[in-house]
Write an enzyme that holds these catalytic residues in place. Structure first.
Site, PDB file in Angstrom:
ATOM      1  N   TRP A 102       0.869  -1.267  -0.147  1.00 49.81           N
ATOM      2  CA  TRP A 102      -0.047  -0.023  -0.017  1.00 49.81           C
ATOM      3  C   TRP A 102       0.975   1.428   0.020  1.00 49.81           C
ATOM      4  CZ3 TRP A 102      -4.289  -0.956  -1.948  1.00 49.81           C
ATOM      5  CH2 TRP A 102      -4.987  -2.132  -1.449  1.00 49.81           C
ATOM      6  N   ASP A 171      -1.445   6.695   6.688  1.00 45.73           N
ATOM      7  CA  ASP A 171      -2.486   5.494   6.147  1.00 45.73           C
ATOM      8  C   ASP A 171      -2.990   4.806   7.175  1.00 45.73           C
ATOM      9  OD1 ASP A 171      -4.222   3.644   5.005  1.00 45.73           O
ATOM     10  OD2 ASP A 171      -2.800   3.238   3.319  1.00 45.73           O
ATOM     11  N   LYS A 195     -12.101  -1.784   7.154  1.00 46.57           N
ATOM     12  CA  LYS A 195     -11.351  -2.786   7.977  1.00 46.57           C
ATOM     13  C   LYS A 195     -12.072  -2.689   9.374  1.00 46.57           C
ATOM     14  CE  LYS A 195      -8.542  -3.083   4.180  1.00 46.57           C
ATOM     15  NZ  LYS A 195      -7.636  -2.167   3.226  1.00 46.57           N
TER      16      LYS A 195
END
Ligand SMILES: *Cc1c(COP(=O)(O)O)cnc(C)c1O
Length: 359
Positions: A102, A171, A195
């Site tokens: 990511w 993030d 999530k």
């Protein structure tokens, strides 16, 4: 009906209590005779839902008035672009710590906008740990970007760089709300909801108000943080159902005792699985170095590829969902976000032990 033993990486398990509460209100929200997603986003009923989600986030994460809390669509992936579009000025350099796929994707988008620099990376070690990063941050740095939890590799930052010299951007898609956090140590935090916060469709952005001055005026409205900040994230139609479910998840988190309690629960859950790995004498091999282990995503392989395959097949037959590793790295991964019940984790730990003893 039996709830599945859901270890999906995202979208992921939601608290059963949240789903039941949503079901109770499905056809008739608060006596309105309408479902939440049938309400006008300009109505008083919806405004209450929207404001409650923001105020609960502020309360649970202790977010001061120095920050704005925004709801944006487009997932964490859009933030990979919005962050540099708004905050990376010409003549500046954005610094990225690479700790997994990511963060690589975030860097790739920033490269399209301006000048970047890799401040640290553990890529050549298969992202098994959180890398050292260059502490001599350049004076012309726009910000330092990190990924607090690496969903695919199963590593997590346990302490953070200081934001004294340069803005720190994180993030936190896969670990926001999993532990207490000093928000003042950050300047911008973003997290896709699917999530730890709720369903997909909404991304939470927590941004220090000072930073809002940096956005170029010619940015498209929907890509400019100021559009969201000056309209309480109601410039256009927000994802109302996702925000409603987010508010229910936040209420649930509060009832669980807040972030300290949630962290304790997460530590116990993770320990149950890591103990099985550590005591297996090499039958199970953890991907992450011990000091970088994630409380959210437990990644491991078996001693042979064939054993991994058998394990995943038998786990599936026993009712465990989502234990295959990300398609990019394979192996096994158990995602044990806040909402995954401890009993489900203990069932998995038992299954792992039984599988090993039988093999
Ligand atoms: C899942 C995830 C993303 C991507 O989120 P989308 O909402 O699908 O764009 C980004 N970063 C991290 C750390 C993630 O876990």
């Amino acid at each position: 009906m039996n709830r599945a033993l859901n270890f999906n990486a995202g979208p992921a398990a939601l608290p059963e209590a949240v789903l039941k509460e949503a079901e109770k209100n499905w056809l008739n929200f608060n006596g309105s005779g309408m479902a939440v997603m049938e309400l006008s986003h300009r109505s008083k009923e919806y405004q209450t839902v929207h404001d409650k989600a923001i105020s609960l986030l502020r309360k649970l994460l202790t977010i001061s008035d120095d920050f704005e809390v925004l709801f944006i669509q487009g997932g964490a992936s859009l933030q990979f672009s919005m962050v540099p579009m708004n905050l990376l000025e010409e003549g500046q350099t954005a610094q990225y710590v690479l700790s997994g796929s990511w963060s690589e994707k975030a860097l790739k988008e920033a490269n399209k906008i301006g000048s970047t620099l890799i401040a640290g990376s553990s890529k050549d070690q298969k992202y098994r740990f959180i890398p050292e990063y260059n502490a001599d941050i350049q004076s012309n740095a726009a910000y330092l970007h990190i990924t607090s939890n690496n969903t695919i590799y199963g590593t997590q930052w346990h302490s953070f760089p200081s934001n004294e010299k340069n803005p720190l951007i994180a993030d936190m898609s896969s670990d926001i709300l999993s532990r207490p956090l000093d928000i003042n140590n950050f300047d911008l935090i973003y997290a896709g909801a699917q999530k730890n916060l709720g369903p997909s469709g909404v991304t939470v952005v927590i941004i220090r108000k000072d930073l809002l001055n940096k956005s170029p005026e010619n940015l498209p409205a929907m890509l400019n943080y100021n559009t969201y900040a000056s309209n309480n994230s109601l410039y256009n139609t927000p994802p109302t159902l996702a925000i409603y479910l987010l508010s229910l998840v936040l209420e649930w988190a509060e009832e669980e005792g807040g972030l300290q309690q949630i962290q304790k629960m997460n530590e116990k859950k993770a320990k149950a699985l890591y103990d099985v790995i550590d005591e297996s004498e090499g039958f199970y091999l953890g991907h992450a170095h011990q000091d970088s282990r994630s409380l959210m995503n437990v990644t491991f392989n078996l001693h042979s590829e064939e054993a991994s395959k058998d394990f995943l097949q038998q786990a599936k037959e026993a009712g465990f969902v989502g234990l295959g590793g990300h398609r990019s790295i394979g192996g096994c991964r158990a995602s044990i976000y806040n909402a995954v019940p401890p009993e489900h984790v203990h069932k998995l730990a038992e299954f792992m032990t039984t599988f090993k003893n039988k093999y």
